[in-house]
Write an enzyme that holds these catalytic residues in place. Structure first.
Site, PDB file in Angstrom:
ATOM      1  N   LYS A 132      -7.606 -12.239  10.871  1.00  0.00           N
ATOM      2  CA  LYS A 132      -7.350 -12.693   9.829  1.00  0.00           C
ATOM      3  C   LYS A 132      -6.094 -12.193   9.305  1.00  0.00           C
ATOM      4  O   LYS A 132      -5.976 -10.990   9.501  1.00  0.00           O
ATOM      5  CB  LYS A 132      -8.747 -12.165   8.655  1.00  0.00           C
ATOM      6  N   SER A 165     -13.234  -6.408   2.401  1.00  0.00           N
ATOM      7  CA  SER A 165     -13.080  -5.032   2.678  1.00  0.00           C
ATOM      8  C   SER A 165     -11.534  -4.624   2.028  1.00  0.00           C
ATOM      9  O   SER A 165     -10.490  -5.235   1.658  1.00  0.00           O
ATOM     10  CB  SER A 165     -12.655  -4.866   4.093  1.00  0.00           C
ATOM     11  N   THR A 212      -6.700  -7.686  -5.963  1.00  0.00           N
ATOM     12  CA  THR A 212      -7.309  -6.736  -5.226  1.00  0.00           C
ATOM     13  C   THR A 212      -8.001  -5.738  -6.082  1.00  0.00           C
ATOM     14  O   THR A 212      -8.635  -4.678  -5.532  1.00  0.00           O
ATOM     15  CB  THR A 212      -6.328  -6.206  -4.223  1.00  0.00           C
ATOM     16  N   TYR A 259      -8.152  -7.705  11.268  1.00  0.00           N
ATOM     17  CA  TYR A 259      -7.283  -7.539   9.957  1.00  0.00           C
ATOM     18  C   TYR A 259      -6.007  -7.258  10.173  1.00  0.00           C
ATOM     19  O   TYR A 259      -5.514  -6.134  10.381  1.00  0.00           O
ATOM     20  CB  TYR A 259      -7.814  -6.822   8.877  1.00  0.00           C
ATOM     21  N   HIS A 314       0.995  -1.284  -0.004  1.00  0.00           N
ATOM     22  CA  HIS A 314      -0.131   0.085   0.062  1.00  0.00           C
ATOM     23  C   HIS A 314       0.886   1.155  -0.093  1.00  0.00           C
ATOM     24  O   HIS A 314       2.071   1.208   0.654  1.00  0.00           O
ATOM     25  CB  HIS A 314      -0.912   0.132   1.233  1.00  0.00           C
ATOM     26  N   ARG A 369      -5.680   3.080  -7.043  1.00  0.00           N
ATOM     27  CA  ARG A 369      -4.702   2.249  -6.215  1.00  0.00           C
ATOM     28  C   ARG A 369      -3.567   1.753  -7.333  1.00  0.00           C
ATOM     29  O   ARG A 369      -3.907   1.133  -8.340  1.00  0.00           O
ATOM     30  CB  ARG A 369      -5.199   1.219  -5.588  1.00  0.00           C
ATOM     31  N   PRO A 412      -4.178 -15.794   1.417  1.00  0.00           N
ATOM     32  CA  PRO A 412      -2.988 -15.488   0.378  1.00  0.00           C
ATOM     33  C   PRO A 412      -3.381 -15.108  -0.980  1.00  0.00           C
ATOM     34  O   PRO A 412      -2.550 -15.105  -1.770  1.00  0.00           O
ATOM     35  CB  PRO A 412      -2.547 -16.988   0.352  1.00  0.00           C
ATOM     36  N   GLU A 420      -9.431 -18.246   3.342  1.00  0.00           N
ATOM     37  CA  GLU A 420      -9.718 -17.620   2.163  1.00  0.00           C
ATOM     38  C   GLU A 420      -9.094 -17.708   1.240  1.00  0.00           C
ATOM     39  O   GLU A 420      -7.728 -17.171   1.210  1.00  0.00           O
ATOM     40  CB  GLU A 420     -10.024 -16.126   2.707  1.00  0.00           C
ATOM     41  N   HIS A 478     -10.856  -2.742   7.003  1.00  0.00           N
ATOM     42  CA  HIS A 478      -9.592  -2.034   7.072  1.00  0.00           C
ATOM     43  C   HIS A 478      -9.597  -0.882   8.124  1.00  0.00           C
ATOM     44  O   HIS A 478      -8.565  -0.306   8.317  1.00  0.00           O
ATOM     45  CB  HIS A 478      -9.412  -1.479   5.630  1.00  0.00           C
TER      46      HIS A 478
END
Length: 442
Positions: free
Chosen positions: A201, A336, A99, A146, A28, A418, A232, A256, A364
């Site tokens: 998570k 999220s 994502t 998270y 990020h 992003r 992952p 997940e 988040h």
């Protein structure tokens, strides 16, 4: 009294500060972006919403003004149909890898629907949760903690922020590097102390899979009663996922997207085989992101826990997924991405309206806690968000000074959609995304 009519619709691309959180797509950046919509009605009330950032979504929202202004708040479904009719073709390419959501129209629909629902709830003196599905099902919504591996911001010249001491240990930990089991356990402890989570998570797809298994074992040792999950984002092969799952047997509540498409088989087919071989429930936000994909997932028995983020299902659509889950004996949850507190209220109201058993929802928000765009934001206590049935609309009041400042931050840094590769390239020169290689495995 006449039904209120929309007189004005404002669109604000906004930005907030983020940590160097690592995931399969990279790292990020120092800022995250969102689009905030504010509708002004003839009765003096305003309705608000928040959806992902990016110029394309902003442009579609601005183009929707002519469809919204002059419309009665009771006519919002017709407006949503018209938006889909005029702009739905923009989403024909699907969601996109990992994502990054390449769709625009579905987010515009969500923004418009939510702002209408906020106004309608205020007009009827009811919470948005009461207007969704079969009405409000619960007041206390479970939320998970998270956890992320965090890169070292000092290795970049990017304007990441440092520790925010008003948030105690969490305010410090969430800005520091975290790549080892001990550091992730410290992160989890700080999050637990502040928010009281009983479910955690971990965002995987960063280190070698064996190392991530060791982190999960360390979390289980530190929090033996907590429910644990790892995501992952499909980075592992099917055989790797089966192997790692066997090593984590007994400590995972579910897993997940442990694996994805490979060798000519779709992600849904691979997840179905993973479930047959491991008998571990699987969650996903990658292979059932619209109704066509959902139908295939159900037919293949690929998914135990659909994560129906209201931002890419719409609020009503997310609750409709929950009704399907309830009918088919599945568990429902929410995926999220980085967001402000307006989105937190959207997720909380959707979850409050979801029938049947629900999993603790993703958010988040703990990484953005303190960057409020509302005057009295929802909060997480004892791992839950309280959605009072006496609320009106979303149950929030916007802070226009904060929204204006977030909009200025967006403009000052010339932000947009992003891009996790840019920050990652400070850690690994020339780094490029690979859907089958964890971010730090190059």
């Amino acid at each position: 009294m006449s039904v209120p009519v929309i007189q004005k619709m404002d669109v604000y691309p906004v930005a907030g500060y983020d940590s160097m959180l690592l995931n399969l797509s990279g790292a990020h950046g120092p800022f995250f972006t969102r689009n905030v919509v504010i509708m002004h009605a003839s009765n003096g009330e305003i309705g608000v919403s928040e959806v992902p950032g990016g110029e394309k979504i902003t442009q579609v929202l601005e183009a929707c003004r002519s469809l919204v202004v002059g419309t009665s708040i009771g006519d919002y479904k017709r407006v949503l149909q018209e938006i889909k009719h005029q702009y739905g073709s923009l989403d024909q390419g699907g969601r996109g890898n990992q994502t990054f959501d390449l769709r625009t129209t579905i987010h515009a629909q969500t923004a418009v629907e939510t702002a209408f629902l906020d106004l309608l709830g205020k007009y009827l003196h009811e919470p948005v949760a009461a207007l969704l599905g079969d009405g409000q099902q619960r007041e206390d919504v479970p939320v998970l903690g998270y956890l992320f591996f965090i890169g070292d911001r000092q290795q970049t010249d990017l304007p990441y922020i440092g520790a925010d001491h008003e948030h105690g240990e969490w305010g410090k930990v969430r800005r520091e590097p975290a790549l080892t089991p001990d550091q992730i356990v410290r992160e989890a402890q700080a999050a637990y102390d502040r928010y009281g989570f009983t479910t955690f998570k971990l965002k995987g797809g960063v280190l070698n899979g064996e190392k991530e298994v060791q982190v999960m074992k360390a979390l289980h040792q530190a929090f033996p009663k907590a429910k644990l999950d790892i995501d992952p984002n499909g980075a592992w092969s099917l055989n790797e996922a089966v192997q790692y799952a066997s090593e984590m047997k007994g400590l995972l509540n579910y897993i997940e997207d442990p694996c994805g498409a490979e060798n000519g088989f779709s992600g849904r087919e691979i997840l179905a085989e993973f479930q047959r071989r491991t008998h571990i429930p699987t969650a996903t936000n990658m292979v059932d992101t619209d109704w066509r994909q959902m139908a295939s997932s159900l037919i293949l028995n690929a998914v135990s826990i659909p994560l129906a983020d209201p931002h890419f299902w719409t609020m009503q659509g997310s609750v409709e997924v929950a009704k399907v889950c309830h009918a088919f004996g599945l568990n429902w949850g929410i995926h999220s991405n980085n967001h402000f507190d307006i989105s937190l209220s959207m997720a909380a109201n959707a979850a409050a309206a979801a029938p049947g058993h629900i999993n603790a929802i993703d958010t988040h928000w703990i990484w953005q806690d303190g960057q409020a765009l509302t005057k009295h934001p929802y909060e997480i206590h004892d791992g839950q968000i309280h959605v009072d049935s006496r609320n009106e609309g979303l149950g929030i009041e916007v802070n226009m000074d904060a929204i204006t400042a977030a909009h200025q931050l967006y403009l000052e840094h010339n932000l947009g959609a992003r891009d996790d590769a840019k920050a990652m390239q400070y850690l690994i020169p020339h780094w490029q995304y690979d859907p089958k290689k964890p971010a730090l495995v190059r």
